[in-house]
Scaffold this motif. Structure first.
Motif, PDB file in Angstrom:
ATOM      1  N   TYR A  22       0.830  -1.206   0.000  1.00 39.22           N
ATOM      2  CA  TYR A  22       0.000   0.000   0.000  1.00 39.22           C
ATOM      3  C   TYR A  22       0.862   1.252   0.000  1.00 39.22           C
ATOM      4  O   TYR A  22       0.561   2.230  -0.685  1.00 39.22           O
ATOM      5  CB  TYR A  22      -0.959   0.020   1.197  1.00 39.22           C
ATOM      6  CG  TYR A  22      -1.781  -1.240   1.330  1.00 39.22           C
ATOM      7  CD1 TYR A  22      -2.302  -1.885   0.203  1.00 39.22           C
ATOM      8  CD2 TYR A  22      -2.010  -1.805   2.564  1.00 39.22           C
ATOM      9  CE1 TYR A  22      -3.042  -3.057   0.325  1.00 39.22           C
ATOM     10  CE2 TYR A  22      -2.749  -2.975   2.689  1.00 39.22           C
ATOM     11  CZ  TYR A  22      -3.263  -3.594   1.567  1.00 39.22           C
ATOM     12  OH  TYR A  22      -3.989  -4.741   1.681  1.00 39.22           O
ATOM     13  N   ASN A  67      -5.530  13.771   0.868  1.00 39.96           N
ATOM     14  CA  ASN A  67      -5.888  12.519   1.519  1.00 39.96           C
ATOM     15  C   ASN A  67      -7.126  11.938   0.852  1.00 39.96           C
ATOM     16  O   ASN A  67      -7.204  10.735   0.588  1.00 39.96           O
ATOM     17  CB  ASN A  67      -6.131  12.774   3.009  1.00 39.96           C
ATOM     18  CG  ASN A  67      -6.284  11.498   3.798  1.00 39.96           C
ATOM     19  OD1 ASN A  67      -7.070  10.627   3.439  1.00 39.96           O
ATOM     20  ND2 ASN A  67      -5.549  11.393   4.882  1.00 39.96           N
ATOM     21  N   THR A  68      -8.094  12.789   0.530  1.00 38.36           N
ATOM     22  CA  THR A  68      -9.328  12.338  -0.103  1.00 38.36           C
ATOM     23  C   THR A  68      -9.056  11.710  -1.465  1.00 38.36           C
ATOM     24  O   THR A  68      -9.626  10.665  -1.797  1.00 38.36           O
ATOM     25  CB  THR A  68     -10.308  13.521  -0.257  1.00 38.36           C
ATOM     26  OG1 THR A  68     -10.559  14.066   1.037  1.00 38.36           O
ATOM     27  CG2 THR A  68     -11.607  13.098  -0.898  1.00 38.36           C
ATOM     28  N   SER A 126      -7.370   8.365  -0.886  1.00 33.06           N
ATOM     29  CA  SER A 126      -8.356   7.453  -0.296  1.00 33.06           C
ATOM     30  C   SER A 126      -9.384   7.005  -1.319  1.00 33.06           C
ATOM     31  O   SER A 126      -9.740   5.817  -1.376  1.00 33.06           O
ATOM     32  CB  SER A 126      -9.064   8.121   0.890  1.00 33.06           C
ATOM     33  OG  SER A 126      -8.158   8.423   1.910  1.00 33.06           O
ATOM     34  N   ASN A 127      -9.887   7.939  -2.120  1.00 34.72           N
ATOM     35  CA  ASN A 127     -10.891   7.584  -3.122  1.00 34.72           C
ATOM     36  C   ASN A 127     -10.372   6.491  -4.051  1.00 34.72           C
ATOM     37  O   ASN A 127     -11.079   5.531  -4.353  1.00 34.72           O
ATOM     38  CB  ASN A 127     -11.324   8.801  -3.938  1.00 34.72           C
ATOM     39  CG  ASN A 127     -12.252   9.710  -3.177  1.00 34.72           C
ATOM     40  OD1 ASN A 127     -12.783   9.354  -2.128  1.00 34.72           O
ATOM     41  ND2 ASN A 127     -12.438  10.904  -3.692  1.00 34.72           N
ATOM     42  N   LEU A 143      -9.723   3.068  -1.922  1.00 34.78           N
ATOM     43  CA  LEU A 143     -10.965   2.454  -1.439  1.00 34.78           C
ATOM     44  C   LEU A 143     -11.875   2.044  -2.597  1.00 34.78           C
ATOM     45  O   LEU A 143     -12.546   1.013  -2.523  1.00 34.78           O
ATOM     46  CB  LEU A 143     -11.686   3.396  -0.481  1.00 34.78           C
ATOM     47  CG  LEU A 143     -10.891   3.759   0.780  1.00 34.78           C
ATOM     48  CD1 LEU A 143     -11.647   4.777   1.619  1.00 34.78           C
ATOM     49  CD2 LEU A 143     -10.541   2.514   1.588  1.00 34.78           C
ATOM     50  N   TYR A 177      -9.918   1.830   5.005  1.00 30.93           N
ATOM     51  CA  TYR A 177      -9.573   3.225   5.283  1.00 30.93           C
ATOM     52  C   TYR A 177      -8.514   3.314   6.387  1.00 30.93           C
ATOM     53  O   TYR A 177      -7.564   4.079   6.278  1.00 30.93           O
ATOM     54  CB  TYR A 177     -10.833   3.998   5.687  1.00 30.93           C
ATOM     55  CG  TYR A 177     -10.549   5.424   6.068  1.00 30.93           C
ATOM     56  CD1 TYR A 177     -10.357   6.403   5.093  1.00 30.93           C
ATOM     57  CD2 TYR A 177     -10.447   5.806   7.404  1.00 30.93           C
ATOM     58  CE1 TYR A 177     -10.081   7.713   5.424  1.00 30.93           C
ATOM     59  CE2 TYR A 177     -10.168   7.121   7.748  1.00 30.93           C
ATOM     60  CZ  TYR A 177      -9.988   8.068   6.758  1.00 30.93           C
ATOM     61  OH  TYR A 177      -9.708   9.361   7.102  1.00 30.93           O
ATOM     62  N   LEU A 217      -5.105   2.230   5.232  1.00 29.97           N
ATOM     63  CA  LEU A 217      -4.576   3.279   4.352  1.00 29.97           C
ATOM     64  C   LEU A 217      -4.014   4.439   5.172  1.00 29.97           C
ATOM     65  O   LEU A 217      -2.918   4.933   4.897  1.00 29.97           O
ATOM     66  CB  LEU A 217      -5.666   3.785   3.408  1.00 29.97           C
ATOM     67  CG  LEU A 217      -5.319   5.027   2.587  1.00 29.97           C
ATOM     68  CD1 LEU A 217      -4.146   4.757   1.667  1.00 29.97           C
ATOM     69  CD2 LEU A 217      -6.525   5.484   1.806  1.00 29.97           C
ATOM     70  N   GLN A 218      -4.749   4.871   6.194  1.00 30.67           N
ATOM     71  CA  GLN A 218      -4.272   5.976   7.040  1.00 30.67           C
ATOM     72  C   GLN A 218      -2.997   5.591   7.769  1.00 30.67           C
ATOM     73  O   GLN A 218      -2.094   6.408   7.942  1.00 30.67           O
ATOM     74  CB  GLN A 218      -5.366   6.415   8.016  1.00 30.67           C
ATOM     75  CG  GLN A 218      -6.595   7.000   7.341  1.00 30.67           C
ATOM     76  CD  GLN A 218      -6.285   8.062   6.306  1.00 30.67           C
ATOM     77  OE1 GLN A 218      -5.556   9.012   6.551  1.00 30.67           O
ATOM     78  NE2 GLN A 218      -6.845   7.901   5.105  1.00 30.67           N
TER      79      GLN A 218
END
Length: 171
Positions: free
Chosen positions: A8, A25-26, A29-30, A33, A40, A43-44
């Protein structure tokens, strides 16, 4: 799990390396995910570890965090060219192509505000092209609500404001 987390991290580094500009981040993440590569929270954790190890650096505004790959991140990515499958690489490229304008616009136009010592708010409005600021405008606002409105309207009307200022200043 450690090998998966490494995968990842490499995907994130690859994304940041291939992007025209920093990613939020969005945006990261998009992609991750949507493709169901991981959860999530995992990923964080990967993003946090990349920042902690200085492979990625962040730049924060009042409502967004932007991620930049560092030279160490680029070097690390170069050590593992075969750890990211061609299919994943193509997924990243396709995601960028499908969302290119949206990604470009979000990065290019920045607006942030902060409270001053005089208990007012300063709103910093910027337009950046390829990482270089082409306009950097600071406006005083009397309240937090006004500052937030200026930030929202700057994102919607920045092109018109920039064009107006250029026309006015070049007369």
């Amino acid at each position: 799990m450690a090998e998966a987390l490494t995968q990842y991290k490499l995907i994130i580094l690859y994304m940041l390396d291939k992007a025209d500009s920093p990613l939020t981040n969005t945006q990261i993440s998009n992609f991750i995910l949507e493709k169901e590569y991981t959860t999530y929270f995992t990923l964080q954790q990967a993003l946090n570890e990349l920042v902690t190890s200085a492979l990625v650096r962040t730049e924060s505004t009042h409502n967004n965090t932007f991620y930049h790959i560092t030279p160490s991140g680029k070097e690390t990515l170069s050590f593992f060219p075969d750890k990211i499958s061609d299919a994943i690489k193509q997924d990243v490229i396709s995601y960028f192509e499908a969302n290119h304008m949206e990604l470009k616009q979000e990065i290019r136009v920045l607006a942030n505000y902060y409270k001053t010592t005089a208990q007012n708010y300063d709103v910093q409005c910027q337009i950046k092209e390829r990482g270089v600021s082409i306009i950097n405008l600071t406006i005083k606002a009397g309240s937090r609500e006004q500052a937030e409105a200026i930030c929202q309207n700057w994102k919607k009307q920045n092109e018109e404001v920039y064009a107006y200022l250029m026309d006015l200043l070049l007369q």
